[in-house]
Scaffold this motif. Structure first.
Motif, PDB file in Angstrom:
ATOM      1  N   TYR A 142       0.829  -1.209   0.000  1.00 35.55           N
ATOM      2  CA  TYR A 142       0.000   0.000   0.000  1.00 35.55           C
ATOM      3  C   TYR A 142       0.862   1.258   0.000  1.00 35.55           C
ATOM      4  O   TYR A 142       0.546   2.251  -0.656  1.00 35.55           O
ATOM      5  CB  TYR A 142      -0.905  -0.047   1.228  1.00 35.55           C
ATOM      6  N   MET A 179      -6.745  -0.062  -2.130  1.00 32.90           N
ATOM      7  CA  MET A 179      -6.559  -1.496  -1.917  1.00 32.90           C
ATOM      8  C   MET A 179      -7.701  -2.362  -2.430  1.00 32.90           C
ATOM      9  O   MET A 179      -7.656  -3.578  -2.287  1.00 32.90           O
ATOM     10  CB  MET A 179      -6.381  -1.771  -0.415  1.00 32.90           C
ATOM     11  N   GLY A 217      -2.528  -1.823   3.862  1.00 29.67           N
ATOM     12  CA  GLY A 217      -3.290  -0.590   4.032  1.00 29.67           C
ATOM     13  C   GLY A 217      -3.550  -0.156   5.458  1.00 29.67           C
ATOM     14  O   GLY A 217      -4.140   0.901   5.685  1.00 29.67           O
TER      15      GLY A 217
END
Length: 401
Positions: free
Chosen positions: A146, A263, A296
């Motif tokens: 991420y 994501m 994330g």
């Protein structure tokens, strides 16, 4: 030069030298000179903390008075409140003062929340913008996933170097400190599956001469928040609640937008109907939980500010989810009304949550402001609380039959 040791249970011992200037009292001006008021006094900050029915404690807290760069504070006040605060009018000693109150709720073990209790206030004071370029490289290269697309957030002006740049503001300092926590913990396997939420209350009084936060006519409040601990302001006008934090769950407004954009979806609902990110985490912002960061989960705090003027506000309450899962925001602030001191108020909040059947680790912190003891209007949740107590008592009797 002080030497800080990160020697918490489960963590390797490393050391980093810095000058620690924080202390456990707040200074205020008086006709006879500077007064020192201890933060640990039950009349200054009230704390109630319990492990509930669980065999271990993962809730922790800390408070200190930090010494920060007055220019950084001036920039922060100007940016957040459009106020031209002049630190020279109060003198360097008072201008540097920022009262720091932190509440930490651990999960997967207590190691990270204990680390925050012992280290975060010192780390928050000691981080410097010169650390940002190296930290940014670590975030994007070492964490990856991420964060390969991370652009620096509040730290953006300094990610490529700090020469001829301005001082940070408090938002950038908070982001730097929180990311630095993860970097410090990254080499230890314990922090891969262990984490903590955190909410920081930062109080910077703007009065001249300097006054303590609980009697100041004008105070800049900054809240840096990561997870689902809650920070609430109580108004003297009817005891109304002003919420300074939003729960960072995957299905919340702020987090669902952030995670979907970067994501896609990894939100799984468990058998109890609770949403879990990656099927494991209730919170999508946390410190630690390092194996989930590339998917994330971020340590970057959401920072909100508010200018507190006169006796408009009575107190601030911070609670962990052991309290907020049992009580509404209105119930939390109403329980603190009419108490003789902040410690009594915190005890009352915690006790009521436990009387309703709450068995989780739980923490309540009450910080008085200039309007302490001057709330107008009725206690709006009194009847509801009495009803809930009766229902809880009836359920307990049935359980024992």
């Amino acid at each position: 030069m002080a030497l800080r040791l990160l020697s918490k249970p489960g963590f390797k011992c490393t050391a980093s030298p810095f000058v620690a200037n924080y202390h456990d009292y707040v200074r205020c001006a008086s006709p006879g000179g500077a007064m020192r008021i201890p933060l640990a006094s039950p009349k200054v900050i009230g704390v109630a903390n319990s492990r509930g029915n669980r065999g271990h404690q993962e809730d922790f807290y800390s408070f200190a008075t930090l010494s920060l760069n007055p220019e950084e504070l001036r920039i922060s006040v100007k940016k957040a409140h459009a106020i031209d605060w002049d630190p020279s009018k109060v003198g360097d000693l008072y201008a540097r003062q920022v009262v720091f109150v932190g509440i930490y709720d651990g999960h997967g073990g207590s190691a990270v929340s204990q680390y925050l209790r012992q280290e975060l206030h010192g780390l928050f004071e000691s981080v410097d913008k010169s650390m940002i370029p190296e930290l940014y490289t670590w975030i994007t290269k070492e964490v990856g996933g991420y964060f390969k697309r991370y652009r620096g957030g509040p730290m953006t002006p300094w990610i490529h170097g700090v020469e001829n740049t301005s001082e940070m503001d408090l938002e950038a300092r908070a982001a730097l400190a929180f990311y630095e926590v993860d970097k410090n913990l990254s080499s230890d396997p314990v922090a891969q599956n262990c984490g903590a939420t955190a909410s920081l209350i930062l109080l910077h009084t703007l009065d001249s001469p300097a006054a303590p936060f609980f009697s100041a006519k004008k105070t800049a409040l900054t809240v840096a928040h990561c997870g689902d601990t809650r920070v609430l302001l109580c108004s003297t006008n009817g005891g109304r609640v002003f919420t300074m934090t939003e729960n960072h769950h995957a299905d919340s407004r702020v987090e669902s937008a952030r995670l979907r954009k970067m994501m896609g979806s990894a939100l799984i609902t468990d058998s109890f109907g609770e949403s879990r990110w990656m099927g494991a985490l209730a919170n999508t912002r946390s410190l630690g939980d390092l194996k989930y960061k590339r998917f994330g989960v971020t340590p970057e705090p959401e920072v909100r500010t508010k200018l507190l003027e006169g006796s408009e506000w009575a107190y601030i309450v911070a609670v962990s989810d052991g309290v907020s899962s049992m009580l509404s925001d209105d119930e939390v602030v109403d329980l603190a009304r009419g108490c003789k001191d902040p410690k009594t108020a915190a005890d009352r909040i915690l006790s009521f949550a436990q009387e309703l059947g709450g068995g989780d680790n739980a923490t309540a912190i009450v910080v008085p402001l200039a309007g302490w003891g001057h709330i107008t209007g009725p206690d709006k949740t009194k009847d509801l609380r009495e009803y809930r107590l009766q229902e809880a008592a009836g359920s307990e009797r049935l359980r024992r039959m």
